[in-house]
Design an enzyme around this catalytic site. Structure first.
Site, PDB file in Angstrom:
ATOM      1  N   ASP A  11     -80.188  36.114  35.889  1.00 17.32           N
ATOM      2  CA  ASP A  11     -79.421  35.879  37.113  1.00 17.32           C
ATOM      3  C   ASP A  11     -80.273  36.274  38.308  1.00 17.32           C
ATOM      4  O   ASP A  11     -81.236  37.042  38.174  1.00 17.32           O
ATOM      5  CB  ASP A  11     -78.120  36.684  37.108  1.00 17.32           C
ATOM      6  CG  ASP A  11     -77.245  36.369  38.321  1.00 17.32           C
ATOM      7  OD1 ASP A  11     -76.926  35.188  38.525  1.00 17.32           O
ATOM      8  OD2 ASP A  11     -76.894  37.291  39.075  1.00 17.32           O
ATOM      9  N   SER A  12     -79.906  35.763  39.460  1.00 13.74           N
ATOM     10  CA  SER A  12     -80.630  36.115  40.680  1.00 13.74           C
ATOM     11  C   SER A  12     -80.406  37.572  41.059  1.00 13.74           C
ATOM     12  O   SER A  12     -81.154  38.126  41.863  1.00 13.74           O
ATOM     13  CB  SER A  12     -80.193  35.206  41.830  1.00 13.74           C
ATOM     14  OG  SER A  12     -78.805  35.325  42.061  1.00 13.74           O
ATOM     15  N   CYS A  74     -76.361  32.110  36.064  1.00 12.37           N
ATOM     16  CA  CYS A  74     -76.347  31.984  37.520  1.00 12.37           C
ATOM     17  C   CYS A  74     -75.994  30.540  37.825  1.00 12.37           C
ATOM     18  O   CYS A  74     -76.691  29.619  37.366  1.00 12.37           O
ATOM     19  CB  CYS A  74     -77.721  32.334  38.083  1.00 12.37           C
ATOM     20  SG  CYS A  74     -77.944  31.979  39.842  1.00 12.37           S
ATOM     21  N   GLU A 159     -71.746  42.706  46.740  1.00 12.78           N
ATOM     22  CA  GLU A 159     -72.977  43.473  46.559  1.00 12.78           C
ATOM     23  C   GLU A 159     -73.054  44.696  47.478  1.00 12.78           C
ATOM     24  O   GLU A 159     -73.861  45.593  47.256  1.00 12.78           O
ATOM     25  CB  GLU A 159     -74.192  42.567  46.738  1.00 12.78           C
ATOM     26  CG  GLU A 159     -74.270  41.483  45.671  1.00 12.78           C
ATOM     27  CD  GLU A 159     -75.671  41.114  45.280  1.00 12.78           C
ATOM     28  OE1 GLU A 159     -76.591  41.352  46.081  1.00 12.78           O
ATOM     29  OE2 GLU A 159     -75.848  40.573  44.165  1.00 12.78           O
ATOM     30  N   CYS A 193     -68.926  31.255  40.694  1.00  8.07           N
ATOM     31  CA  CYS A 193     -69.974  32.203  41.043  1.00  8.07           C
ATOM     32  C   CYS A 193     -69.696  33.460  40.238  1.00  8.07           C
ATOM     33  O   CYS A 193     -68.551  33.925  40.185  1.00  8.07           O
ATOM     34  CB  CYS A 193     -69.976  32.516  42.537  1.00  8.07           C
ATOM     35  SG  CYS A 193     -71.135  33.838  42.995  1.00  8.07           S
ATOM     36  N   HIS A 195     -70.286  36.464  40.778  1.00  9.74           N
ATOM     37  CA  HIS A 195     -69.837  37.633  41.541  1.00  9.74           C
ATOM     38  C   HIS A 195     -68.321  37.637  41.746  1.00  9.74           C
ATOM     39  O   HIS A 195     -67.716  38.696  41.910  1.00  9.74           O
ATOM     40  CB  HIS A 195     -70.493  37.647  42.929  1.00  9.74           C
ATOM     41  CG  HIS A 195     -71.909  38.102  42.944  1.00  9.74           C
ATOM     42  ND1 HIS A 195     -72.935  37.393  42.354  1.00  9.74           N
ATOM     43  CD2 HIS A 195     -72.489  39.210  43.496  1.00  9.74           C
ATOM     44  CE1 HIS A 195     -74.078  38.035  42.547  1.00  9.74           C
ATOM     45  NE2 HIS A 195     -73.841  39.127  43.235  1.00  9.74           N
TER      46      HIS A 195
END
Length: 275
Positions: A11-12, A74, A159, A193, A195
């Site tokens: 993942d990024s 991702c 984040e 996504c 996240h």
């Protein structure tokens, strides 16, 4: 005897840990090697060329570690880099290895959740602009109409540990309202996504109760189990000691502190350079 190695998960940044969490839950004996490209995150606003370059470097690194299978956990990398890597690079980089994404396994089943045949997608700008979900969902469900909305503030909120704070409410509600304005008959929303599951409670709060919310983790994990059942040649190359190893391209200590939010338990990480 052929050496066995872990499944690579890329993942990024941190989001792919929500996918890894589901993978390890449903496949506890399989070994996994995780890499977060935190030093170059986020990917969502970067060009196709840059995302392909970064993703290719990561895949090459996983292959150098011996991984027979790499999962791009991702959405942006899956949407913008996977096809090129599969078609152009794998024949020379590792013809006996496999790289899978998370767009297709999600698209294969998401249409089954909708009664109105109207599905909404909440994602990063890069994923939305790639049109990957529209294309893939319509392959499997040609009668389903797909609506998309990108939410530029959602990843930074997560984040920066603001996903459960009062400040997140405005941006979460705004994204949902803008999506649902596109068609009043949307009855299913996909969080495209990795996240976004951390914003689940706030997303549910501002989403009408009769609209289904779908996160990807379980769908991807179940799809990978089925894939390995169909491809014993790959499954036989995977080590199965219940090991989990974590790498980041950024500061390892900081990664460890943040990872707990996404993965649900403490980890130990190592730093690796990617170029």
């Amino acid at each position: 005897m052929e050496k066995k190695s872990p499944i690579g998960v890329f993942d990024s940044g941190y989001g792919g840990l929500t996918i890894l969490r589901k993978l390890t839950s449903i496949m506890p004996s399989h070994d996994f090697l995780y890499l977060g490209d935190n030093a170059r995150a986020p990917y969502g606003t970067r060009s196709f060329e840059t995302i392909y370059k970064y993703t290719f470097q990561a895949v090459k690194w996983f292959f150098e570690q011996g991984c027979p299978l790499v999962v791009l956990a991702c959405n942006t990398a899956s949407a913008k880099a996977l096809r090129t890597i599969q078609q152009n690079d794998l024949p020379t980089l590792g013809a006996d290895k496999r790289v899978l994404g998370i767009v297709r396994p999600t698209s294969e089943v998401v249409g089954d959740y909708s009664n109105s045949k109207k599905i909404g997608i909440l994602a990063t700008k890069g994923t939305v602009k790639s049109e990957s979900y529209k294309i893939e969902i319509n392959k499997f469900f040609p009668d389903v109409e797909v609506f998309q909305e990108y939410c530029p503030m959602w990843v930074p909120l997560v984040e920066n540990n603001e996903f459960d704070g009062a400040g997140a409410d405005y941006f979460v509600k705004k994204g949902i309202d803008q999506l649902l304005k596109q068609d009043k008959n949307i009855d299913t929303i996909l969080l495209a996504c990795t996240h976004y599951p951390l914003l689940w409670e706030k997303i549910r709060k501002y989403t009408p109760i009769d609209v289904k919310l779908i996160a990807q983790g379980n769908l991807v994990a179940e799809s990978l189990v089925k894939y390995l059942h169909r491809h014993n040649d790959i499954n036989d190359k995977i080590s199965k000691n219940g090991a989990r190893t974590f790498f980041t391209t950024d500061d390892a200590q900081n990664f460890e502190e943040q990872a707990n939010i996404f993965y649900g338990s403490s980890i130990e990480a190592q730093h690796v350079e990617m170029n």
